[in-house]
Design an enzyme around this catalytic site. Structure first.
Site, PDB file in Angstrom:
ATOM      1  N   PHE A  14      43.576  30.976  50.061  1.00  0.00           N
ATOM      2  CA  PHE A  14      43.669  31.538  51.636  1.00  0.00           C
ATOM      3  C   PHE A  14      42.357  31.026  52.045  1.00  0.00           C
ATOM      4  O   PHE A  14      42.572  31.263  53.889  1.00  0.00           O
ATOM      5  CB  PHE A  14      44.343  33.315  51.971  1.00  0.00           C
ATOM      6  N   LYS A  27      52.054  24.025  47.867  1.00  0.00           N
ATOM      7  CA  LYS A  27      52.132  25.420  47.891  1.00  0.00           C
ATOM      8  C   LYS A  27      50.424  25.740  48.157  1.00  0.00           C
ATOM      9  O   LYS A  27      49.661  26.544  47.464  1.00  0.00           O
ATOM     10  CB  LYS A  27      52.842  25.908  46.101  1.00  0.00           C
ATOM     11  N   SER A  49      41.184  31.862  42.440  1.00  0.00           N
ATOM     12  CA  SER A  49      40.459  32.846  41.263  1.00  0.00           C
ATOM     13  C   SER A  49      40.622  32.249  39.621  1.00  0.00           C
ATOM     14  O   SER A  49      41.247  31.650  39.456  1.00  0.00           O
ATOM     15  CB  SER A  49      40.836  34.540  40.878  1.00  0.00           C
ATOM     16  N   CYS A  98      33.755  29.295  48.489  1.00  0.00           N
ATOM     17  CA  CYS A  98      33.574  29.678  46.776  1.00  0.00           C
ATOM     18  C   CYS A  98      31.638  28.880  46.651  1.00  0.00           C
ATOM     19  O   CYS A  98      31.681  29.148  45.964  1.00  0.00           O
ATOM     20  CB  CYS A  98      33.844  28.921  46.495  1.00  0.00           C
ATOM     21  N   GLU A 106      33.838  38.158  40.982  1.00  0.00           N
ATOM     22  CA  GLU A 106      33.192  36.888  42.519  1.00  0.00           C
ATOM     23  C   GLU A 106      33.762  38.153  43.179  1.00  0.00           C
ATOM     24  O   GLU A 106      35.043  38.259  43.718  1.00  0.00           O
ATOM     25  CB  GLU A 106      34.204  36.071  41.777  1.00  0.00           C
TER      26      GLU A 106
END
Length: 453
Positions: free
Chosen positions: A152, A176, A229, A284, A385
């Site tokens: 996202f 996707k 993730s 990230c 994280e």
């Protein structure tokens, strides 16, 4: 209310309804209001998307490089012309400020431009007489139907890092995207069709783990690319590779910034605030840990706090905003729980963003800036994280101890050293552990920030 369905075979799928009967809400992060319903795919829609891509592959794989390049050049021009529209969709569903969203589109366009010139990279080679009467010929061929699963936090950029390169090589693509921010991918698909990408070469499938697993298991899918993730990356890699597919799966990150006592602490503080809180920490490559060596921490933490309190937080479509809300209420609450847990586990909470809100937009997914000092490496906030505007400061007595902390983290993606000493910077690069082990998803790199003495 706006609805978003799949894009299969060059057009919106079906009659605009959710064939699986399942819809998911998409919220405006600044208001908390549900603005869109996105169709969630089942196995039938996944089959339809792969079938469309497989059918298109039969002719696209043999199309000339000249034709592919011409289409991609037209696509680049359309994207450039609609960059503000793309950025607005990102802001409306992901929450980042408009300038940041424009930067995301620009980074994506760079890869589209790279794909436009990919023809030279696709050349094979020939080695003659490698043995008596033996020549070796290398020919590059497309794989077939390729799947991309993106997160996202960069709903346009990471998409543009995936499918333009794949289709430039002659593959067809099923994308996707995250159902939390689905609209940008639909505009990308519409512009691709306008540019001349044939029906079925690019397909968009919205959904959750049902759709993902259907794609991972599908016998007509040749390769999978994933960003998200670490737990999901492990699942994607294990399931898709077990089905004989090529897989790249990029997971979580915990980037460290090592600050030595001789560093320019004002420059270090500026960098820490920008790197930790840009995009609300939802990237990230965010710096989420500062490792302060010796006396550096006592002088550095107040400098970071002073600068952090001046960051203007507000809705992404307000040009005065420098940081926007988090993507969903659930994610906002998860980040807040990490801050609460850090305090319970002994960290000093220098700045606590849990109670932050914006007047008139109290239902938005607001999380103010948090700064945690003296964080233990065994604490949950360090070992996970966070993916939010939370910066941890870990103290180290010596340079050796600091390097052990950085190398002891199971995460990538990057590390940096702030110092005036070129020797320390050079030895840091040499000593950082760059092995791809455990959850490290990219080789750990080290950049040195050298300032004049």
């Amino acid at each position: 209310m706006k609805t978003v369905t799949h894009w299969i075979g060059g057009r919106p799928y079906g009659d605009g309804s959710s064939a699986s009967g399942t819809w998911a809400p998409v919220t405006d992060p600044a208001t908390g209001e549900v603005t869109t319903l996105v169709a969630m795919a089942g196995a039938d829609e996944a089959d339809a998307a792969v079938a469309a891509a497989k059918e298109a592959y039969a002719t696209w794989r043999t199309s000339s490089l000249a034709r592919r390049t011409a289409i991609l050049f037209r696509y680049r021009e359309l994207l450039h012309a609609r960059r503000d529209d793309l950025a607005a969709l990102i802001t409306a569903e992901q929450g980042k400020v408009h300038a940041d969203a424009l930067g995301e589109v620009a980074r994506g366009l760079e890869i589209v431009e790279l794909a436009c010139g990919l023809g030279m990279a696709l050349k094979g080679d020939t080695s003659t007489e490698v043995s008596d009467g033996v020549d070796v010929v290398s020919v590059r061929r497309p794989l077939g139907v390729v799947v991309g699963i993106s997160p996202f936090n960069f709903p346009a950029m990471i998409s543009m890092w995936m499918f333009p390169m794949a289709i430039a090589c002659g593959n067809t693509f099923v994308h996707k995207p995250s159902s939390k921010a689905p609209s940008a991918s639909m505009l990308l698909a519409e512009l691709a069709a306008e540019a001349g990408v044939p029906d079925g070469v690019l397909n968009i499938l919205h959904g959750d783990e049902i759709a993902v697993n259907a794609l991972l298991d599908h016998p007509d899918v040749a390769a999978v690319s994933f960003v998200g993730s670490t737990p999901v990356a492990r699942h994607v890699y294990a399931r898709a590779s077990a089905a004989g597919k090529r897989v790249q799966a990029l997971g979580g990150a915990k980037n460290h910034m090592l600050v030595l006592p001789d560093a320019d602490l004002d420059a270090a503080a500026d960098a820490a605030v920008t790197a930790a809180y840009g995009s609300a920490g939802q990237r990230c490559m965010a710096v989420s840990v500062v490792v302060a060596v010796g006396s550096a921490g006592d002088a550095l933490v107040p400098r970071i706090a002073e600068r952090a309190t001046k960051v203007t937080i507000g809705p992404g479509d307000d040009p005065r905003s420098e940081m926007g809300p988090l993507v969903t209420r659930a994610h906002r609450d998860e980040v807040a729980n990490h801050v609460a847990g850090a305090a319970a586990q002994g960290a000093d909470v220098v700045l606590d963003g849990r109670d932050f809100t914006v007047a008139g937009l109290e239902n938005g997914h607001w999380m103010g800036i948090s700064l945690l000092d003296r964080v233990g490496t065994d604490s949950d906030v360090y070992r996970n994280e966070i993916f939010g505007p939370v910066l941890c400061v870990v103290r180290a007595e010596t340079y050796e101890e600091a390097m052990d902390i950085v190398n002891g983290s199971p995460f990538g993606n990057a590390a940096s050293i702030f110092t005036r000493d070129g020797t320390d910077a050079g030895s840091g690069w040499a000593r950082l552990d760059r092995r791809s082990t455990r959850a490290k998803t990219l080789a750990t790199a080290c950049s040195a920030h050298l300032t004049p003495s």
